[in-house]
Design a protein around this motif. Structure first.
Motif, PDB file in Angstrom:
ATOM      1  N   LEU A 169       5.684   5.448   8.854  1.00 36.49           N
ATOM      2  CA  LEU A 169       5.177   5.397   7.482  1.00 36.49           C
ATOM      3  C   LEU A 169       6.257   4.906   6.519  1.00 36.49           C
ATOM      4  O   LEU A 169       6.032   3.980   5.743  1.00 36.49           O
ATOM      5  CB  LEU A 169       4.670   6.798   7.090  1.00 36.49           C
ATOM      6  N   PHE A 170       7.433   5.525   6.567  1.00 36.63           N
ATOM      7  CA  PHE A 170       8.468   5.158   5.607  1.00 36.63           C
ATOM      8  C   PHE A 170       9.085   3.799   5.880  1.00 36.63           C
ATOM      9  O   PHE A 170       9.604   3.157   4.993  1.00 36.63           O
ATOM     10  CB  PHE A 170       9.538   6.258   5.510  1.00 36.63           C
ATOM     11  N   LYS A 171       9.016   3.344   7.118  1.00 41.33           N
ATOM     12  CA  LYS A 171       9.505   1.994   7.430  1.00 41.33           C
ATOM     13  C   LYS A 171       8.510   0.927   6.977  1.00 41.33           C
ATOM     14  O   LYS A 171       8.875  -0.218   6.774  1.00 41.33           O
ATOM     15  CB  LYS A 171       9.694   1.861   8.955  1.00 41.33           C
ATOM     16  N   ASN A 172       7.248   1.326   6.870  1.00 37.99           N
ATOM     17  CA  ASN A 172       6.194   0.329   6.615  1.00 37.99           C
ATOM     18  C   ASN A 172       5.407   0.564   5.329  1.00 37.99           C
ATOM     19  O   ASN A 172       4.283   0.078   5.198  1.00 37.99           O
ATOM     20  CB  ASN A 172       5.224   0.294   7.804  1.00 37.99           C
ATOM     21  N   LEU A 173       6.012   1.289   4.394  1.00 37.60           N
ATOM     22  CA  LEU A 173       5.293   1.624   3.152  1.00 37.60           C
ATOM     23  C   LEU A 173       4.790   0.402   2.389  1.00 37.60           C
ATOM     24  O   LEU A 173       3.808   0.480   1.658  1.00 37.60           O
ATOM     25  CB  LEU A 173       6.209   2.440   2.232  1.00 37.60           C
ATOM     26  N   ASN A 174       5.477  -0.725   2.546  1.00 33.05           N
ATOM     27  CA  ASN A 174       5.095  -1.924   1.778  1.00 33.05           C
ATOM     28  C   ASN A 174       4.251  -2.908   2.570  1.00 33.05           C
ATOM     29  O   ASN A 174       4.006  -4.014   2.117  1.00 33.05           O
ATOM     30  CB  ASN A 174       6.356  -2.636   1.274  1.00 33.05           C
ATOM     31  N   LYS A 175       3.806  -2.485   3.748  1.00 32.91           N
ATOM     32  CA  LYS A 175       3.092  -3.407   4.628  1.00 32.91           C
ATOM     33  C   LYS A 175       1.854  -4.027   3.969  1.00 32.91           C
ATOM     34  O   LYS A 175       1.545  -5.191   4.183  1.00 32.91           O
ATOM     35  CB  LYS A 175       2.695  -2.646   5.901  1.00 32.91           C
ATOM     36  N   HIS A 176       1.128  -3.233   3.196  1.00 31.90           N
ATOM     37  CA  HIS A 176      -0.095  -3.745   2.547  1.00 31.90           C
ATOM     38  C   HIS A 176       0.048  -3.748   1.032  1.00 31.90           C
ATOM     39  O   HIS A 176      -0.947  -3.664   0.317  1.00 31.90           O
ATOM     40  CB  HIS A 176      -1.290  -2.877   2.947  1.00 31.90           C
ATOM     41  N   LYS A 177       1.275  -3.861   0.569  1.00 24.80           N
ATOM     42  CA  LYS A 177       1.543  -3.770  -0.868  1.00 24.80           C
ATOM     43  C   LYS A 177       0.700  -4.770  -1.668  1.00 24.80           C
ATOM     44  O   LYS A 177       0.109  -4.424  -2.697  1.00 24.80           O
ATOM     45  CB  LYS A 177       3.032  -4.026  -1.109  1.00 24.80           C
ATOM     46  N   ALA A 178       0.642  -6.011  -1.173  1.00 23.99           N
ATOM     47  CA  ALA A 178      -0.090  -7.060  -1.903  1.00 23.99           C
ATOM     48  C   ALA A 178      -1.574  -6.726  -2.039  1.00 23.99           C
ATOM     49  O   ALA A 178      -2.241  -7.202  -2.959  1.00 23.99           O
ATOM     50  CB  ALA A 178       0.083  -8.388  -1.183  1.00 23.99           C
ATOM     51  N   GLU A 179      -2.099  -5.894  -1.123  1.00 27.43           N
ATOM     52  CA  GLU A 179      -3.532  -5.557  -1.175  1.00 27.43           C
ATOM     53  C   GLU A 179      -3.789  -4.254  -1.932  1.00 27.43           C
ATOM     54  O   GLU A 179      -4.934  -3.825  -2.061  1.00 27.43           O
ATOM     55  CB  GLU A 179      -4.082  -5.429   0.255  1.00 27.43           C
ATOM     56  N   GLY A 180      -2.726  -3.611  -2.401  1.00 27.50           N
ATOM     57  CA  GLY A 180      -2.894  -2.437  -3.252  1.00 27.50           C
ATOM     58  C   GLY A 180      -3.015  -1.104  -2.535  1.00 27.50           C
ATOM     59  O   GLY A 180      -3.487  -0.130  -3.102  1.00 27.50           O
ATOM     60  N   PHE A 181      -2.586  -1.030  -1.279  1.00 30.21           N
ATOM     61  CA  PHE A 181      -2.555   0.271  -0.596  1.00 30.21           C
ATOM     62  C   PHE A 181      -1.334   0.309   0.323  1.00 30.21           C
ATOM     63  O   PHE A 181      -0.637  -0.700   0.471  1.00 30.21           O
ATOM     64  CB  PHE A 181      -3.860   0.541   0.163  1.00 30.21           C
ATOM     65  N   HIS A 182      -1.071   1.475   0.907  1.00 31.40           N
ATOM     66  CA  HIS A 182       0.144   1.598   1.722  1.00 31.40           C
ATOM     67  C   HIS A 182      -0.070   1.153   3.168  1.00 31.40           C
ATOM     68  O   HIS A 182       0.584   0.250   3.644  1.00 31.40           O
ATOM     69  CB  HIS A 182       0.653   3.049   1.691  1.00 31.40           C
ATOM     70  N   LEU A 183      -0.986   1.836   3.871  1.00 29.78           N
ATOM     71  CA  LEU A 183      -1.241   1.500   5.273  1.00 29.78           C
ATOM     72  C   LEU A 183      -2.738   1.458   5.523  1.00 29.78           C
ATOM     73  O   LEU A 183      -3.519   2.072   4.784  1.00 29.78           O
ATOM     74  CB  LEU A 183      -0.616   2.550   6.216  1.00 29.78           C
ATOM     75  N   CYS A 184      -3.148   0.751   6.570  1.00 29.29           N
ATOM     76  CA  CYS A 184      -4.568   0.768   6.944  1.00 29.29           C
ATOM     77  C   CYS A 184      -4.746   1.780   8.085  1.00 29.29           C
ATOM     78  O   CYS A 184      -3.769   2.286   8.630  1.00 29.29           O
ATOM     79  CB  CYS A 184      -5.049  -0.627   7.343  1.00 29.29           C
ATOM     80  N   ASP A 185      -6.002   2.061   8.444  1.00 30.46           N
ATOM     81  CA  ASP A 185      -6.245   3.079   9.478  1.00 30.46           C
ATOM     82  C   ASP A 185      -6.444   2.484  10.872  1.00 30.46           C
ATOM     83  O   ASP A 185      -6.785   3.186  11.810  1.00 30.46           O
ATOM     84  CB  ASP A 185      -7.441   3.973   9.090  1.00 30.46           C
ATOM     85  N   GLY A 186      -6.260   1.164  11.011  1.00 34.49           N
ATOM     86  CA  GLY A 186      -6.466   0.519  12.314  1.00 34.49           C
ATOM     87  C   GLY A 186      -5.194   0.506  13.149  1.00 34.49           C
ATOM     88  O   GLY A 186      -4.141   0.982  12.713  1.00 34.49           O
ATOM     89  N   VAL A 187      -5.285  -0.058  14.343  1.00 28.90           N
ATOM     90  CA  VAL A 187      -4.107  -0.129  15.206  1.00 28.90           C
ATOM     91  C   VAL A 187      -3.045  -1.049  14.600  1.00 28.90           C
ATOM     92  O   VAL A 187      -1.878  -0.999  14.970  1.00 28.90           O
ATOM     93  CB  VAL A 187      -4.444  -0.594  16.649  1.00 28.90           C
ATOM     94  N   HIS A 188      -3.444  -1.898  13.654  1.00 26.46           N
ATOM     95  CA  HIS A 188      -2.485  -2.746  12.929  1.00 26.46           C
ATOM     96  C   HIS A 188      -1.363  -1.893  12.333  1.00 26.46           C
ATOM     97  O   HIS A 188      -0.204  -2.302  12.327  1.00 26.46           O
ATOM     98  CB  HIS A 188      -3.231  -3.512  11.828  1.00 26.46           C
ATOM     99  N   CYS A 189      -1.724  -0.719  11.798  1.00 30.66           N
ATOM    100  CA  CYS A 189      -0.714   0.218  11.281  1.00 30.66           C
ATOM    101  C   CYS A 189      -0.641   1.412  12.240  1.00 30.66           C
ATOM    102  O   CYS A 189      -0.040   1.299  13.277  1.00 30.66           O
ATOM    103  CB  CYS A 189      -1.055   0.637   9.857  1.00 30.66           C
ATOM    104  N   GLN A 190      -1.287   2.526  11.888  1.00 34.23           N
ATOM    105  CA  GLN A 190      -1.326   3.675  12.807  1.00 34.23           C
ATOM    106  C   GLN A 190      -2.773   4.153  12.836  1.00 34.23           C
ATOM    107  O   GLN A 190      -3.388   4.303  11.788  1.00 34.23           O
ATOM    108  CB  GLN A 190      -0.442   4.817  12.293  1.00 34.23           C
ATOM    109  N   ALA A 191      -3.290   4.418  14.032  1.00 35.71           N
ATOM    110  CA  ALA A 191      -4.678   4.874  14.151  1.00 35.71           C
ATOM    111  C   ALA A 191      -4.854   6.170  13.358  1.00 35.71           C
ATOM    112  O   ALA A 191      -4.052   7.101  13.484  1.00 35.71           O
ATOM    113  CB  ALA A 191      -5.018   5.098  15.615  1.00 35.71           C
TER     114      ALA A 191
END
Ligand SMILES: [Zn+2]
Length: 387
Positions: A169-191
């Motif tokens: 989570l803390f390594k990837n907090l900005n993964k979806h920054k451009a879309e306005g949220f922190h992480l998604c719920d798919g395998v792309h981030c964490q299930a």
């Protein structure tokens, strides 16, 4: 232990842990991989409101709340009456613990899911765009439960699994920054399939609050894990081509003999040979043919078999792991395998075994992540949303 006693213990734990701690909320996109144009919101526990035009309207337990897309807006229906069309809706809660249920039109296809805290609803590309605005530790517990499938009741194991999830989570907090949220719920981030309901999972997340794993330089590490190492973990570069000082292959006796330790698979010799021929191997050579039917990793994990990367063979034949030996078996070749998963980093079954044997959770982390240590995050760390 009776369920009611367990729930009491859980509530007391949550209360104690919440006192004096600042609640930090995350925005997690949910139903990321599902196209939805309608969903029902059902408050399950706690007091819920819907925020409309900066005003809060209370939702009764008996209210039937439906949300539908209407062009680029969200239509809100309460008890079948259209309340209005909005750019954004927020369902927020009051109190220490609150959760709601989301029900799609087709409950056979998509089962009801329960989520903690708040829900934000928008429309994007004509579909519902759902954000679960949730307290960090509740999200971590949800991910741990999705990834550990009720594997054990050992709180220490869930504690270290929660720390791994927190690291990601803390390594990837900005993964979806451009879309306005922190992480998604798919395998792309964490299930993440909604709130955790296993008491030990929730305790593990809250008991490790603020703890992360860092390398010798203090950097947050990649905390990758798999089901079972087969008795030896793998170097990161052997699977993904990139080395990390804490992801180094080592002997792991704790994974030996556990549930997913062994596997076997039979493949027709002609298919096996054809595969290697297509990979450019000269299988007519006697010593190569011998190797093809007698390949062994008894002395330790290898990277290749006749020049073909084992990770490629695993993928092409859908094998549980790359840690296998071959044996001629009539018209077939028998693969005797050990372990389940890529083998890099922490072995979940090995970690459970260590916890059950009485090792501390930090000892487990030291065993699987070379040179790593646990650090407490500053409680004032700010999680920025990009809005
Ligand atoms: Zn994602």
């Amino acid at each position: 232990m009776k369920l009611s006693i367990k729930i009491h213990i859980l509530l007391i734990t949550l209360l104690l842990l919440s006192i004096g701690l600042k609640a930090q909320k995350l925005d997690i996109r949910i139903f990321t991989d599902t196209k939805l144009n309608e969903i029902s919101f059902i408050p399950s526990f706690g007091r819920y409101f819907v925020e409309i035009d900066n005003k809060k309207q209370s939702i009764k337990k008996s209210d039937i709340v439906r949300i539908k897309t209407q062009a680029d807006k969200v239509s809100l229906y309460i008890n079948d009456s259209l309340i209005g069309n909005y750019k954004e809706l927020k369902f927020s809660s009051e109190g220490l613990m609150s959760f709601f249920l989301l029900r799609t039109k087709d409950t056979n296809l998509i089962k009801d899911r329960r989520y903690d805290d708040n829900l934000i609803v928008k429309v994007k590309n004509k579909d519902l765009f759902l954000i679960n605005n949730i307290e960090t530790e509740s999200y971590i517990a949800g991910v741990v439960q999705a990834e550990t499938w009720g594997a054990t009741t050992n709180v220490d194991f869930f504690k270290l699994q929660a720390i791994c999830v927190r690291n990601y989570l803390f390594k990837n907090l900005n993964k979806h920054k451009a879309e306005g949220f922190h992480l998604c719920d798919g395998v792309h981030c964490q299930a993440y399939k909604g709130r955790a309901n296993q008491v030990e999972v929730i305790q593990g997340a809250y008991n490790s609050k603020g703890e992360i794993i860092v390398d010798s330089l203090g950097n947050i590490i990649e905390t990758v894990f798999h089901s079972n190492s087969g008795g030896q973990t793998v170097n990161s570069e052997d699977v993904w081509g990139k080395p990390f000082s804490h992801l180094v292959g080592k002997i792991d006796s704790f994974s030996v003999g556990t549930k997913a330790y062994q596997w076997e698979k039979y493949i027709k010799i002609r298919d096996w040979k054809r595969y290697f021929r297509e990979k450019g191997v000269n299988i007519k050579n006697d010593s190569i043919e011998k190797e093809l039917l007698n390949f062994s990793q008894k002395d330790g994990r290898k990277k290749e078999m006749l020049g073909v990367p084992l990770v490629q063979i695993r993928k092409d034949f859908g094998l549980r792991s790359t840690f296998f030996d071959c044996q001629e078996w009539g018209s077939e070749v028998r693969l005797n395998g050990r372990g389940y998963g890529h083998g890099v980093g922490l072995s979940q079954e090995g970690a459970i075994n260590m916890c059950n044997q009485g090792y501390e959770y930090w000892q487990v982390i030291e065993h699987y992540y070379s040179g790593a240590r646990i650090k407490r995050l500053d409680d004032d760390i700010i999680i920025n949303t990009s809005k």
